[in-house]
Design an enzyme around this catalytic site. Structure first.
Site, PDB file in Angstrom:
ATOM      1  N   MET A 376     -12.159  -4.222  -6.770  1.00 45.99           N
ATOM      2  CA  MET A 376     -12.671  -4.651  -8.078  1.00 45.99           C
ATOM      3  C   MET A 376     -14.181  -4.477  -8.230  1.00 45.99           C
ATOM      4  SD  MET A 376     -12.012  -8.702  -7.810  1.00 45.99           S
ATOM      5  CE  MET A 376     -12.493  -9.683  -6.415  1.00 45.99           C
ATOM      6  N   HIS A 399      -3.074   6.522  -2.451  1.00 44.27           N
ATOM      7  CA  HIS A 399      -2.759   5.666  -3.604  1.00 44.27           C
ATOM      8  C   HIS A 399      -3.841   4.647  -3.914  1.00 44.27           C
ATOM      9  CE1 HIS A 399      -1.987   2.357  -0.945  1.00 44.27           C
ATOM     10  NE2 HIS A 399      -1.407   1.614  -1.844  1.00 44.27           N
ATOM     11  N   GLY A 402      -6.818   0.860   0.187  1.00 36.74           N
ATOM     12  CA  GLY A 402      -6.174   0.350   1.398  1.00 36.74           C
ATOM     13  C   GLY A 402      -6.998  -0.764   2.012  1.00 36.74           C
TER      14      GLY A 402
END
Lengths: 476, 137
Positions: A376, A399, A402
């Site tokens: 964030m 993706h 991690g």
């Protein structure tokens, strides 16, 4: 188990012992040390032992310790001789990311960021135990599970053309609601239109850099514009589907399969149990797509309410929607020729090359958009799929960032710090529902997303298109 | 304190111990609900008897926790205590007490998605028994 460095971005564990194939890891000298401290490589070696695995067990640059399969793992199994494994998909089936870009710029939202964040948190159910605004009967839930995004579009959420810019069109065709347990439906029914907790979020951002103008142009993103990125999945429905099948497959392991870890429980892809899981998983995947379709629409409603603007002023357009916990049947070139395989992506994103038949005309030349959320406090990225991914990774890439710190370690490390104020001083408004979420999800708990993306780009399994900088984050 | 929270990069785990199987199972249930909410604040206004089956003791433990988690995620019931009434290798009977989840009174600490098999088998220790349970959150 010896880890051999092949080049700047590739490491390999040679086939040995019970392994059917070698393991290949995409990483960098900066990233790989932290991974060595965990069990992730051992888990990758375990995956390489499963029946029918094709070419190699793969780890994406964001690999970290999961259970059974590592997170950031990709494994393809021959459809005739291989397995399907609920643990290779994960509990949050079709957890994924959706990105929309607006016509708004910084000055349009600057004075309203806090109001926007607070309104989003209020309007969009998040956190634990929250129910969505949508009331579903069982028969309507079955339609959601069959139709995916299209169900939500039919109900007025989003735009009719959205389906062309969603992985698989937002619907896996092989969904069979009869394969889904009553318990899974019971858990999912009140949760359509809810964000969930933990690492799920809505992020308002700005397109900070464009690296590939042609691709960015095709994707409809340009420097300076406001974006909305949302990350969530199939909620309790997916969790329960995974749990149901892990448990039943643990009890009925196919004869002759020796599992190094119970969490790797699996069934032959072509078996009644394997097919049933695949059909149930598709139902959960479709539920997740419907969920993200609803939530993005709700987020855009909040923008219009707070800023008092029309849909035309907002100019929101869906860029893409990807899943990162899924198993799919796809045709790929393998060492043994072109064949249909069941690709498991657990914490990995599809990265299909330019020209893929899966892409809408507008995206054909650029390749598939790949959405990489960061933590964030730093940045998120838009990448594009490549030919190299088709050759090396069954069309897959990373993706996200991690985790590097456990939640416990993150809470400890954040003691005495005022995270919310720290982020605010850097121009990022954060609102979190969960009591411990802020601390657990602190930026330092994650790998450096820029380094993960550098490896994905440098190794050629996807290429950088744009960087997004968060300006407001709503956490579950 | 017959359980403690352990580190796991992406998820969350507890280590539970006890002199025998019934106490190990009771503590595991408490350990899980402590991760969900403050167990002290749950009242014991409802009770229920459950029968759980499993292929071995570890499977039985995980299945019990899966069932109790479902009571919360599917039925909205928070469990304060779980007393084991009988236990054999393949089945157990337990009596649970708890109450309906009330967002006004029960702050939720973690959304546990599932109880996994990742913690491995129940182990014998000099003091009795020990198990590691990893939750997907």
């Amino acid at each position: 188990m010896e880890l051999l460095q092949i080049d700047d971005y590739r490491w390999e564990i040679k086939k040995a012992g019970a392994m059917n194939v070698p393991a290949r890891i995409y990483s960098s000298t900066a990233l790989i040390e932290a991974v060595k401290q965990e069990e992730a490589f051992k888990q990758l070696v375990n995956v390489a032992q499963l029946p029918g695995i094709v070419d190699a067990a793969l780890a994406m640059p964001d690999i970290h310790w999961g259970y059974g399969f590592p997170i950031g793992g990709v494994a393809a199994f021959d459809c005739d001789t291989g397995i399907i494994s609920p643990g290779g998909v994960g509990y949050d089936i079709n957890c994924g990311v959706r990105l929309s870009c607006t016509k708004l710029t910084r000055k349009d939202v600057e004075g309203s960021l806090e109001t926007l964040a607070v309104a989003m948190q209020k309007q969009i159910p998040s956190g634990v135990g929250q129910k969505g605004a949508i009331r579903l009967t069982n028969s309507e839930l079955k339609k959601v599970m069959k139709q995916g995004s299209q169900w939500a579009i039919n109900q007025g959420y989003g735009d009719a053309s959205d389906g062309t810019r969603i992985e698989d069109g937002g619907c896996m065709p092989n969904a069979d609601p009869d394969a889904v347990s009553q318990r899974a439906m019971e858990r999912g029914r009140p949760q359509l239109g809810t964000l969930g907790s933990g690492n799920h979020f809505i992020e308002i951002g700005l397109v900070e850099n464009v690296f590939d103008p042609a691709a960015a142009d095709a994707f409809g993103i340009a420097e300076g514009f406001v974006t909305v990125l949302l990350h969530t999945g199939s909620r309790g429905l997916g969790h329960q589907v995974c749990d149901d099948f892990l448990s039943s497959m643990t009890r009925r392991q196919p004869k002759g399969i020796r599992l190094p870890d119970r969490q790797l429980a699996c069934a032959m892809f072509r078996s009644p149990e394997g097919e049933q899981y695949f059909h149930a998983m598709a139902c959960a995947a479709n539920f997740a797509w419907a969920n993200r379709q609803v939530l993005m629409h709700m987020a855009m409603d909040v923008f219009m309410d707070v800023l008092g603007i029309s849909p035309r002023d907002l100019g929101a357009r869906l860029v893409y929607d990807v899943c990162h916990n899924i198993a799919k049947t796809e045709h790929h070139e393998t060492a043994g020729g072109r064949r249909m395989v069941c690709v498991h992506r657990k914490g990995a994103t599809r990265s299909f090359a330019p020209g893929s038949s899966q892409l809408c005309d507008q995206y054909k030349a650029a390749g598939q958009p790949v959405l990489i959320p960061g933590d964030m406090g730093t940045a998120s990225y838009v990448l594009a799929g490549t030919e190299n991914a088709m050759k090396e990774t069954f069309g897959s890439t990373c993706h996200g960032a991690g985790r590097v710190l456990s939640r416990k370690a993150a809470v400890k490390a954040s003691r005495g710090r005022r995270l919310r104020e720290e982020l605010e001083s850097r121009g990022i408004f954060v609102r979190a529902t969960g009591k411990q979420t802020m601390a657990e999800e602190m930026p330092e708990a994650y790998k450096d997303v820029a380094e993960v993306v550098r490896v994905a780009h440098g190794s050629g399994i996807s290429r950088k298109v744009a960087k997004l900088r968060p300006i407001a984050v709503i956490k579950g | 304190m017959p359980f403690e929270v352990i580190d796991h990069t992406a998820d969350m785990g507890i280590r539970v111990w006890g002199p025998d199987l019934p106490s190990l199972f009771t503590e595991a249930a408490r350990g899980m609900f402590e991760q969900i909410t403050d167990v002290k604040r749950i009242t014991a206004s409802r009770t229920r008897t459950l029968v759980i089956e499993g292929t071995d003791e570890t499977d039985l433990l995980i299945n019990m926790l899966r069932e109790l988690l479902y009571l919360f995620t599917g039925k909205g019931l928070l469990v304060k205590s779980a007393a084991i009434q009988s236990i054999s290798g393949a089945a157990l009977t337990l009596r649970i007490a708890g109450e309906k989840y009330d967002p006004e009174r029960h702050a939720i600490r973690n959304e546990i998605k599932a109880v996994t098999y990742a913690g491995g088998d129940i182990r014998k220790t000099p003091e009795g028994l020990e198990a590691i349970i990893i939750f997907d959150i």
